[in-house]
Design a protein around this motif. Structure first.
Motif: not given
Length: 407
Positions: A262-265, A290-298
């Motif tokens: 579900a990586n697309a906005d 970009q924001a989701r990629g930076a906080r992937a684990q969270e």
């Protein structure tokens, strides 16, 4: 139900798109024979040459029942088994004569072997100018590494895929299947079809040279440019791609695991609706790629906490209703009961030579008019020797050759 198609006059099999193409398969194990299986699936006549008495080792590989490999019925399906000792001159002559009536010779011996046996392209094409000779080897027919022995596992390392497979904290991992060999088989089929297409205009055959390490390397995307230009050496990242989120494996309540991508906005917004957390889609911490990629684990922790509350069937159903790409991590057990596999004839039930009914993979891709059919599982060793060799030798000669151990 299986597709219905024209009946093949050669024996009742449904005609595939390669009906009328004759292939001489030499070699053993996977990289060559799997290509032969695929060509047979599409309707080509496959004459498989095997050593007398021993046959292809694939007859005994892997899990066995009553002494017969459970893999052999599939990788040998739709083929004719002809026993010939290629180490002697008489056997080599028989195969040369057979090649005169073939469109394709498919082999996966070490480079140089075919030439020593008088079965090289130059010799075969002198008698049959339209013949296509397809070579599959670890490192190709040329170059300083050509004569090296090369199994698929080694080629996976050399081609680069092992460096990118597995956890960054562990040694490079292999897939649980023979990936390198199978990739080489796919390129062998592509090369065969391309050469046959070109022959239809030129009238001439050619050689097709498939190196297993190159088949692996062809899948390595932009890794060279990433390193040489971008300064990034792509390596092992476990179950994720860095900077792409959410796209990972998530637990269900019943201990099943699913992959959610579900990586697309827009898709992420639909996921948050399914989760009952629509505010996450506009939260600045997760609102952009970009924001989701930076906080992937969270983000993965938030999603896992939700998925773990639902049984896998309910979880998958809910995500599908919201248009979120999702799939169960299947095992052989779950595939056997999967409705999508059944609906597309991807599980074929056939009996092997011992009478055991077993499932095998269906034909890929699907053809609307000439679908092909698995009319025969891997045959008994030498089942077609007399019938095929009668084209190039008389009955008395065949009896002598059998007595001498040539066939």
């Amino acid at each position: 139900m299986c597709n219905v198609s024209t009946v093949d006059s050669r024996g009742g099999a449904k005609v595939g798109p390669l009906h009328g193409i004759r292939v001489l398969e030499l070699g053993s194990f996977i990289a060559g024979p799997f290509a032969g299986q695929l060509l047979a699936d599409y309707g080509a006549e496959i004459i498989k040459i095997e050593p007398p008495r021993a046959g292809d080792p694939m007859r005994r590989w892997g899990i066995t029942k009553d002494g017969e490999s459970l893999w052999w019925p599939a990788i040998g399906r739709n083929k004719k088994s002809v026993t010939v000792d290629l180490r002697g001159e008489e056997g080599q002559r028989l195969v040369r004569e057979l090649a005169g009536s073939c469109d394709v010779v498919l082999e996966n011996f070490r480079p140089g072997t075919m030439k020593r046996w008088g079965l090289d392209y130059e010799t075969l094409s002198a008698a049959n100018p339209g013949i296509v000779v397809v070579h599959v080897s670890g490192f190709g027919q040329t170059g300083p590494g050509a004569e090296q022995a090369g199994f698929g596992s080694v080629a996976e390392a050399v081609g680069g895929i092992r460096h990118t497979t597995g956890s960054p904290d562990d040694a490079p991992a292999r897939a649980g299947i023979s990936l390198g060999d199978s990739l080489a088989s796919l390129f062998a089929v592509i090369g065969t079809l391309a050469a046959l297409t070109e022959r239809s205009t030129s009238g001439h055959g050619q050689e097709v040279d498939v190196a297993i390490y190159e088949a692996v390397f062809a899948l390595m995307e932009s890794t060279l440019a990433d390193y040489h230009v971008g300064g990034v050496l792509r390596t092992r990242t476990g179950s994720v791609l860095p900077g792409v989120a959410p796209s990972n494996v998530y637990p269900a309540k019943d201990d099943a695991q699913v992959v959610i991508a579900a990586n697309a906005d827009t898709v992420f917004a639909r996921l948050t609706e399914a989760m009952g957390r629509p505010e996450l889609a506009t939260d600045p911490r997760y609102a952009t790629h970009q924001a989701r990629g930076a906080r992937a684990q969270e983000l993965d922790a938030l999603i896992s906490a939700w998925t773990a509350t639902l049984e896998s069937d309910d979880l998958i159903g809910e995500l599908q209703r919201h248009g979120v790409p999702v799939g169960r991590i299947n095992t052989a057990a779950s595939i056997l009961t999967d409705g999508q596999f059944a609906a597309r004839d991807m599980i074929l039930w056939r009996r092997n030579g011992n009478g055991t009914e077993l499932p095998m993979n269906g034909i890929v891709p699907k053809f609307s008019r000439t679908p092909g059919e698995v009319a025969r599982t891997g045959p008994a060793l030498g089942a077609d020797t007399e019938a095929v060799l009668a084209e190039v030798a008389g009955a008395e000669q065949l009896a002598r050759l059998r007595s001498d151990g040539v066939i």
